[in-house]
Design a protein around this motif. Sequence first.
Motif, PDB file in Angstrom:
ATOM      1  N   GLN A  81     120.505 114.851  86.907  1.00 44.20           N
ATOM      2  CA  GLN A  81     121.407 113.705  86.753  1.00 44.20           C
ATOM      3  C   GLN A  81     122.354 113.598  87.946  1.00 44.20           C
ATOM      4  OE1 GLN A  81     123.042 114.884  82.999  1.00 44.20           O
ATOM      5  NE2 GLN A  81     121.630 113.636  81.796  1.00 44.20           N
ATOM      6  N   ILE A  82     122.886 114.732  88.375  1.00 38.31           N
ATOM      7  CA  ILE A  82     123.800 114.737  89.520  1.00 38.31           C
ATOM      8  C   ILE A  82     123.055 114.377  90.799  1.00 38.31           C
ATOM      9  CG2 ILE A  82     125.211 116.241  90.980  1.00 38.31           C
ATOM     10  CD1 ILE A  82     126.037 117.727  88.424  1.00 38.31           C
ATOM     11  N   LEU A  83     121.863 114.937  90.981  1.00 41.48           N
ATOM     12  CA  LEU A  83     121.079 114.639  92.179  1.00 41.48           C
ATOM     13  C   LEU A  83     120.708 113.164  92.240  1.00 41.48           C
ATOM     14  CD1 LEU A  83     119.709 115.621  94.748  1.00 41.48           C
ATOM     15  CD2 LEU A  83     117.701 116.221  93.370  1.00 41.48           C
ATOM     16  N   ALA A  84     120.479 112.544  91.098  1.00 42.10           N
ATOM     17  CA  ALA A  84     120.182 111.105  91.085  1.00 42.10           C
ATOM     18  C   ALA A  84     121.358 110.321  91.673  1.00 42.10           C
ATOM     19  CB  ALA A  84     119.883 110.645  89.657  1.00 42.10           C
ATOM     20  N   GLN A  85     122.581 110.701  91.309  1.00 40.46           N
ATOM     21  CA  GLN A  85     123.761 110.044  91.873  1.00 40.46           C
ATOM     22  C   GLN A  85     123.867 110.302  93.374  1.00 40.46           C
ATOM     23  OE1 GLN A  85     127.452 110.490  89.393  1.00 40.46           O
ATOM     24  NE2 GLN A  85     126.126 111.767  88.128  1.00 40.46           N
ATOM     25  N   VAL A  86     123.575 111.546  93.759  1.00 41.91           N
ATOM     26  CA  VAL A  86     123.618 111.903  95.176  1.00 41.91           C
ATOM     27  C   VAL A  86     122.615 111.080  95.966  1.00 41.91           C
ATOM     28  CG1 VAL A  86     123.062 113.740  96.822  1.00 41.91           C
ATOM     29  CG2 VAL A  86     124.517 114.237  94.858  1.00 41.91           C
ATOM     30  N   TYR A  87     121.396 110.967  95.448  1.00 41.07           N
ATOM     31  CA  TYR A  87     120.359 110.237  96.179  1.00 41.07           C
ATOM     32  C   TYR A  87     120.746 108.769  96.378  1.00 41.07           C
ATOM     33  CZ  TYR A  87     116.034 107.999  97.472  1.00 41.07           C
ATOM     34  OH  TYR A  87     115.099 107.241  98.142  1.00 41.07           O
ATOM     35  N   ILE A  88     121.271 108.152  95.342  1.00 39.02           N
ATOM     36  CA  ILE A  88     121.696 106.757  95.462  1.00 39.02           C
ATOM     37  C   ILE A  88     122.796 106.634  96.515  1.00 39.02           C
ATOM     38  CG2 ILE A  88     122.872 104.874  94.257  1.00 39.02           C
ATOM     39  CD1 ILE A  88     121.313 105.678  91.739  1.00 39.02           C
ATOM     40  N   ALA A  89     123.712 107.592  96.539  1.00 40.09           N
ATOM     41  CA  ALA A  89     124.780 107.570  97.553  1.00 40.09           C
ATOM     42  C   ALA A  89     124.219 107.819  98.945  1.00 40.09           C
ATOM     43  CB  ALA A  89     125.833 108.617  97.216  1.00 40.09           C
ATOM     44  N   MET A  90     123.276 108.731  99.058  1.00 44.90           N
ATOM     45  CA  MET A  90     122.687 109.052 100.361  1.00 44.90           C
ATOM     46  C   MET A  90     121.950 107.865 100.961  1.00 44.90           C
ATOM     47  SD  MET A  90     121.083 112.833  99.628  1.00 44.90           S
ATOM     48  CE  MET A  90     120.714 113.286 101.323  1.00 44.90           C
ATOM     49  N   THR A  91     121.385 107.054 100.118  1.00 45.84           N
ATOM     50  CA  THR A  91     120.585 105.919 100.575  1.00 45.84           C
ATOM     51  C   THR A  91     121.315 104.606 100.358  1.00 45.84           C
ATOM     52  OG1 THR A  91     119.435 105.802  98.429  1.00 45.84           O
ATOM     53  CG2 THR A  91     118.420 107.144 100.150  1.00 45.84           C
ATOM     54  N   GLY A  92     122.655 104.663 100.298  1.00 49.47           N
ATOM     55  CA  GLY A  92     123.451 103.470 100.026  1.00 49.47           C
ATOM     56  C   GLY A  92     123.216 102.356 101.014  1.00 49.47           C
ATOM     57  N   GLY A  93     122.905 102.690 102.261  1.00 47.11           N
ATOM     58  CA  GLY A  93     122.653 101.674 103.269  1.00 47.11           C
ATOM     59  C   GLY A  93     121.379 100.917 103.051  1.00 47.11           C
ATOM     60  N   GLN A  94     120.584 101.382 102.102  1.00 45.52           N
ATOM     61  CA  GLN A  94     119.317 100.719 101.808  1.00 45.52           C
ATOM     62  C   GLN A  94     119.432  99.778 100.606  1.00 45.52           C
ATOM     63  OE1 GLN A  94     116.557 101.213 103.745  1.00 45.52           O
ATOM     64  NE2 GLN A  94     117.911 102.406 105.034  1.00 45.52           N
ATOM     65  N   SER A  95     120.648  99.597 100.064  1.00 45.57           N
ATOM     66  CA  SER A  95     120.780  98.866  98.808  1.00 45.57           C
ATOM     67  C   SER A  95     120.251  97.445  98.885  1.00 45.57           C
ATOM     68  CB  SER A  95     122.251  98.841  98.367  1.00 45.57           C
ATOM     69  OG  SER A  95     123.048  98.211  99.358  1.00 45.57           O
ATOM     70  N   ILE A  96     120.304  96.817 100.054  1.00 43.82           N
ATOM     71  CA  ILE A  96     119.834  95.441 100.158  1.00 43.82           C
ATOM     72  C   ILE A  96     118.333  95.352  99.929  1.00 43.82           C
ATOM     73  CG2 ILE A  96     121.662  94.748 101.740  1.00 43.82           C
ATOM     74  CD1 ILE A  96     119.620  94.996 104.017  1.00 43.82           C
TER      75      ILE A  96
END
Length: 231
Positions: free
Chosen positions: A169-184
């Motif tokens: 669960q924590i790693l899922a949050q980390v991954y989304i944050a790590m790839t935040g520049g890809q949100s578009i």
Amino acid sequence: MRQFYVIIAIMERLIVMDTETTGIDPKEGHRIIEVGAVEISKREITTSEFHKYVQPNRNVGDSVNIHGITDKFLINKPQFEQISDDLLTFIDGATLIIHNAPFDLGFLNNELKIIGIKKKIEDLCPVIDTLELSKEQRPGTMHNLDALCRRFGIDTSARTRHGALLDAQILAQVYIAMTGGQSILFNEDENIKAQTSDPLIVSKILENKDNIKVIYANEEEVETHNNYFKN
């Protein structure tokens, strides 16, 4: 040691996975005692989860100091063979996100081998190793899960011990944050195929490269990613 690479790209379904074990090396007879996995869809962590404790047919030994899972607790838990079908069904068609992937895959593949399944997890699913992704993004810094949580401001107050589901669960949050520049990228129609351009680092084991789907980012996506991590 096998070498893992990573990619940031459009993914229809991601499964973040973690395991707890009786030790650090399956070649020494150590086994899995817990598997936890959560789903990310369209950059949102969903309520779809997989979580099982596993009877390892051996004592947990000193590993209890890491995860707190005791031999007594595991007495009536299912063996890996009893959960394997459900696990493989849950990850079917997904890309796996694992921190330090060689460790978890080594144990998962060992368990599959014990029950007579010749295929490996990486034969079935592409794999993103967030440890390698972190090294690529921030060379020279710390890359363990606690360090990544501090870097991205993710709350770990509930993490008093290692636990497969909580860590997933924590790693899922980390991954989304790590790839935040890809949100578009995830606002595009999910059926649009990624355009091929210069590749980012690809998540795969070199010797199994023909079995793993590779998705490339286009020039605009790469530029967006690079600009994000300059900030």
